[in-house]
Design an enzyme around this catalytic site. Sequence first.
Site, PDB file in Angstrom:
ATOM      1  N   GLU A 231      36.083  37.356  40.633  1.00 45.65           N
ATOM      2  CA  GLU A 231      36.626  38.435  41.444  1.00 45.65           C
ATOM      3  C   GLU A 231      37.956  38.084  42.109  1.00 45.65           C
ATOM      4  O   GLU A 231      38.635  38.969  42.630  1.00 45.65           O
ATOM      5  CB  GLU A 231      35.590  38.846  42.496  1.00 45.65           C
ATOM      6  CG  GLU A 231      34.345  39.467  41.868  1.00 45.65           C
ATOM      7  CD  GLU A 231      33.203  39.648  42.850  1.00 45.65           C
ATOM      8  OE1 GLU A 231      32.396  40.557  42.618  1.00 45.65           O
ATOM      9  OE2 GLU A 231      33.113  38.876  43.826  1.00 45.65           O
TER      10      GLU A 231
ATOM     11  N   GLY B 154      27.212  47.816  42.265  1.00 48.10           N
ATOM     12  CA  GLY B 154      26.451  48.779  41.483  1.00 48.10           C
ATOM     13  C   GLY B 154      26.665  50.180  42.028  1.00 48.10           C
ATOM     14  O   GLY B 154      26.587  50.418  43.236  1.00 48.10           O
TER      15      GLY B 154
ATOM     16  N   MET C  77      26.160  42.917  47.850  1.00 42.71           N
ATOM     17  CA  MET C  77      25.418  41.909  48.605  1.00 42.71           C
ATOM     18  C   MET C  77      26.210  41.246  49.736  1.00 42.71           C
ATOM     19  O   MET C  77      25.728  40.283  50.324  1.00 42.71           O
ATOM     20  CB  MET C  77      24.891  40.829  47.650  1.00 42.71           C
ATOM     21  CG  MET C  77      23.955  41.372  46.580  1.00 42.71           C
ATOM     22  SD  MET C  77      23.399  40.133  45.361  1.00 42.71           S
ATOM     23  CE  MET C  77      22.359  39.092  46.389  1.00 42.71           C
ATOM     24  N   GLU C  78      27.411  41.735  50.043  1.00 40.10           N
ATOM     25  CA  GLU C  78      28.230  41.017  51.021  1.00 40.10           C
ATOM     26  C   GLU C  78      28.991  41.890  52.016  1.00 40.10           C
ATOM     27  O   GLU C  78      29.252  41.467  53.151  1.00 40.10           O
ATOM     28  CB  GLU C  78      29.270  40.140  50.292  1.00 40.10           C
ATOM     29  CG  GLU C  78      28.712  39.061  49.425  1.00 40.10           C
ATOM     30  CD  GLU C  78      28.407  39.517  48.008  1.00 40.10           C
ATOM     31  OE1 GLU C  78      27.577  38.876  47.341  1.00 40.10           O
ATOM     32  OE2 GLU C  78      29.005  40.542  47.571  1.00 40.10           O
TER      33      GLU C  78
ATOM     34  N   ASP D 249      28.233  48.421  37.156  1.00 37.89           N
ATOM     35  CA  ASP D 249      26.992  48.923  36.559  1.00 37.89           C
ATOM     36  C   ASP D 249      26.524  50.075  37.432  1.00 37.89           C
ATOM     37  O   ASP D 249      27.120  50.359  38.471  1.00 37.89           O
ATOM     38  CB  ASP D 249      25.924  47.815  36.496  1.00 37.89           C
ATOM     39  CG  ASP D 249      25.635  47.216  37.858  1.00 37.89           C
ATOM     40  OD1 ASP D 249      24.954  47.890  38.652  1.00 37.89           O
ATOM     41  OD2 ASP D 249      26.111  46.101  38.144  1.00 37.89           O
TER      42      ASP D 249
END
Length: 242
Positions: free
Chosen positions: A11, A81, A176-177, A200
């Site tokens: 990333e 996602g 997640m962050e 996704d």
Amino acid sequence: MLGIIGAMNEEVELLLADLDTRGLDGPAQLSFPGVTLHRGRLDGVDVLVTVGGIGKVNAAMTTTYLLVSGASRVVFTGVAGGVHPQLRVGDIVVSTDCVQHDVDVTPLGYPLGEIPGETLAWPADGTLQALALEAAHEVPDVNVTGGRVVSGDVFVASPDKVRWLWETFGAACAEMEGAAVAQVCARHGVPFVVIRSVSDTADGGANVDYREFMPRVARHAKQVVRGMTRRIGAAQAEDREA
């Protein structure tokens, strides 16, 4: 100083490749336990770029390192996602605010997602959000939207979970962050924005989609960040000339 975080090497590696380290006053790298901050310039803007690691604890720790090292605004970039029903792989979400969807203190009377003593959602800085949206609209063949980013220490790969995130939080995307970065920045009064490219659709095919589309969405993330630094750099140049 602009702090730029990605959870994984993929990333931020494209940004690190462009980092201008010529004429730095001090070291090009700052080392902390488990984290390396890379100093340099992008489009004339002083930046600290780093890989923060996966999950909220790593994100909060890395954000703290950025702030104590001089970052006065923070951009988190990477993949997520898609949760909003109209989002497709490759689309870009710029955060309006961030929520931790895996926090549950409801037995004590708190709303789902709210940490006692904190707000439910942390709003993104309006100026950074506007810059990110402008830059994202320059990426060809993708849809761009502002929306809520929800974070939790879980990789979402279930249609039922996606539907729950949409119906419960109005989430645009799940990762997640971002909300941990938001919480730390808000506590210190530092402007932030989270930029996520959809890798996704966070459903049963998430694992396959993520691995297939990661290189493309990483390029999108780089394009948005560079679009922001170009605008910030141009504004700084105008201020110097004024």
